[in-house]
Design an enzyme around this catalytic site. Structure first.
Site, PDB file in Angstrom:
ATOM      1  N   ASP A 118      -4.137 -12.848   3.420  1.00 41.66           N
ATOM      2  CA  ASP A 118      -5.436 -12.443   3.976  1.00 41.66           C
ATOM      3  C   ASP A 118      -6.615 -12.849   3.084  1.00 41.66           C
ATOM      4  OD1 ASP A 118      -4.401 -10.561   2.223  1.00 41.66           O
ATOM      5  OD2 ASP A 118      -4.546  -8.880   3.623  1.00 41.66           O
TER       6      ASP A 118
ATOM      7  N   ASP B 186      -2.405 -10.397  -2.381  1.00 41.80           N
ATOM      8  CA  ASP B 186      -2.981  -9.967  -1.102  1.00 41.80           C
ATOM      9  C   ASP B 186      -4.480  -9.692  -1.319  1.00 41.80           C
ATOM     10  OD1 ASP B 186      -1.880  -8.502   1.698  1.00 41.80           O
ATOM     11  OD2 ASP B 186      -3.727  -7.605   0.917  1.00 41.80           O
TER      12      ASP B 186
ATOM     13  N   HIS C  17      -6.124  -7.218  -0.397  1.00 45.04           N
ATOM     14  CA  HIS C  17      -6.336  -5.792  -0.681  1.00 45.04           C
ATOM     15  C   HIS C  17      -5.550  -5.368  -1.925  1.00 45.04           C
ATOM     16  CE1 HIS C  17      -6.739  -6.413   3.749  1.00 45.04           C
ATOM     17  NE2 HIS C  17      -7.843  -5.720   3.549  1.00 45.04           N
TER      18      HIS C  17
ATOM     19  N   HIS D 172       0.825  -1.227   0.000  1.00 47.81           N
ATOM     20  CA  HIS D 172       0.000   0.000   0.000  1.00 47.81           C
ATOM     21  C   HIS D 172       0.853   1.269   0.000  1.00 47.81           C
ATOM     22  CE1 HIS D 172      -3.667  -2.239   0.466  1.00 47.81           C
ATOM     23  NE2 HIS D 172      -3.300  -2.759   1.626  1.00 47.81           N
TER      24      HIS D 172
HETATM   25  C1  SP5 Z   1      -1.066  -5.105   3.940  1.00 48.05           C
HETATM   26  C2  SP5 Z   1      -2.528  -5.153   4.254  1.00 48.05           C
HETATM   27  O1  SP5 Z   1      -3.135  -6.218   4.176  1.00 48.05           O
HETATM   28  N1  SP5 Z   1      -3.123  -4.026   4.665  1.00 48.05           N
HETATM   29  C3  SP5 Z   1      -4.508  -3.974   4.964  1.00 48.05           C
HETATM   30  C4  SP5 Z   1      -4.914  -2.686   5.579  1.00 48.05           C
HETATM   31  C5  SP5 Z   1      -6.359  -2.707   5.966  1.00 48.05           C
HETATM   32  N2  SP5 Z   1      -6.684  -1.596   6.791  1.00 48.05           N
HETATM   33  C6  SP5 Z   1      -8.097  -1.387   7.025  1.00 48.05           C
HETATM   34  C7  SP5 Z   1      -8.589  -2.400   7.990  1.00 48.05           C
HETATM   35  C8  SP5 Z   1     -10.028  -2.211   8.355  1.00 48.05           C
HETATM   36  C9  SP5 Z   1     -10.285  -2.975   9.609  1.00 48.05           C
HETATM   37  N3  SP5 Z   1     -11.608  -3.413   9.692  1.00 48.05           N
HETATM   38  C10 SP5 Z   1     -11.881  -4.004  10.971  1.00 48.05           C
HETATM   39  C11 SP5 Z   1     -12.995  -4.981  10.905  1.00 48.05           C
HETATM   40  C12 SP5 Z   1     -13.198  -5.548  12.281  1.00 48.05           C
HETATM   41  N4  SP5 Z   1     -14.276  -6.488  12.306  1.00 48.05           N
HETATM   42 ZN    ZN Z   2      -4.108  -7.143   2.708  1.00 43.50          ZN
END
Ligand code: SP5
Ligand code: ZN
Length: 346
Positions: free
Chosen positions: A288, A199, A201, A163
């Site tokens: 993930d 990944d 994301h 990211h």
């Molecule tokens: C590297 C990578 O996988 N980065 C991912 C970043 C995601 N950040 C946002 C996460 C949002 C968290 N949501 C929480 C849900 C809880 N149930």
């Molecule tokens: Zn990710």
């Protein structure tokens, strides 16, 4: 098989990230990398080595000097505001969105944090710089391993990187390890390189870094940005610009997608990559996509990762695998090492 392990990764240990108006415990924790290392050692899969350290000039092939300067000094600047800050993570709270200027680096620390970031989910801590720097060294060491004529290397970097853009952090990422590896391969004589991002994301940082270039093909399989983080990039109509037109492939999948749908996208992306005629492959290896991941929405099972590794190997390219996300902490070691074992066995 060789793994470059970032032995200083645990110095990056965020406490909280912003979620729905609250600070919640970080998902991106040191135990993630510890589990991968332990599983590698349990299965005796190759050797683990510390990275060598690369010059800052190598980082500047991907990241802007003013961003690197900010990141290197950010913790000291934060503590200089108030000695009590030594016990707190630094998180941004203000950003230069459309119509505001980003050409002037502000004297104010909070303003600088916003200039160089895009979310409030990526705490900067006392050890962030040293961990990210050593993590980048792992990715570069893995790339160097290919330059030396080897066919594969694994960078067990933490924090993750995909990211992070040329001049911003976010999504738990500070230095773009995969982009640094790809650029290093280019600079050391590989004429064309592909980055394949698996990944959950979208790898917005990597895409942005190479968007106008034909020499680095970027492909990504990820949760549809209409509903999934990072939201503002990763749509199928993003195909590159200028010289890079046609060298960017996004395969967004609906939240809830299973391994059959995901594997079809993997097949499609690898066929594109091979057709593009590349000499090496860098994989942003996020774990993930696993069904048990607490922040993601695909349904891959642990055994599926053996097939992922085997299919990556079948592309027949010198390959650097770079560890990215994956937050089902107890299973992340098994899942990541399954990719490696699938790759090795194929
Ligand atoms: C590297 C990578 O996988 N980065 C991912 C970043 C995601 N950040 C946002 C996460 C949002 C968290 N949501 C929480 C849900 C809880 N149930
Ligand atoms: Zn990710």
């Amino acid at each position: 098989m060789i793994t470059f392990y970032n032995h200083l990764h645990a110095q990056h240990q965020g406490k909280f990230e912003m979620f729905r108006g609250e600070l919640v415990p970080c998902f991106e924790v040191p135990a993630r990398a510890d589990h991968v290392l332990a599983e590698l050692q349990r299965r005796q899969l190759g050797t683990v080595q510390a990275p060598r350290s690369f010059d800052d000039a190598v980082l500047e092939r991907v990241h802007s000097p003013r961003y690197l300067h900010f990141l290197r000094n950010a913790w000291a600047d934060w503590v200089a505001l108030d000695p009590a800050n030594a016990q707190r993570d630094a998180l941004p709270s203000v950003w230069p969105t459309r119509t505001l200027r980003s050409d002037i680096v502000p004297d104010n620390f909070a303003a600088r944090m916003g200039l160089f970031s895009f979310d409030a989910g990526s705490p900067l801590t006392a050890g962030t710089w040293v961990a990210a720097r050593t993590g980048a060294d792992c990715a570069l060491s893995a790339a160097e391993h290919l330059v030396q004529g080897n066919s594969m290397a694994f960078a067990l970097s933490r924090p993750p990187g995909h990211h992070a853009g040329a001049d911003f952090f976010g999504g738990y990422c500070f230095l773009n390890n995969a982009a640094l590896a790809a650029q290093y391969l280019r600079d050391q004589g590989f004429a064309r390189v592909a980055v394949l991002d698996i990944d959950y994301h979208h790898g917005n940082g990597t895409q942005a870094i190479f968007y106008d270039r034909a020499d680095v093909f970027f492909a990504s399989i990820h949760g549809d940005p209409r509903t999934e983080y990072p939201f503002y990039l990763g749509h199928a109509d993003e195909t590159g610009v200028g010289q890079g037109l046609g060298a960017n492939l996004n395969l967004p999948l609906l939240r809830g997608s299973n391994f059959d749908a995901w594997y079809a996208a993997l097949e499609h992306s690898l066929q594109h990559i091979v057709r593009h005629g590349v000499d090496a492959l860098v994989v942003s290896m996020g774990m993930d996509t696993f069904e048990g991941d607490p922040i993601s929405g695909f349904t891959l099972q642990s055994a599926d990762y053996l097939r992922v590794g085997a299919r990556l190997k079948a592309a027949g390219l010198p390959t650097v695998l770079v560890f990215e996300g994956g937050y089902a902490v107890a299973e992340v070691g098994i899942n990541a090492v399954n990719v490696l074992e699938g790759f090795k066995g194929a």
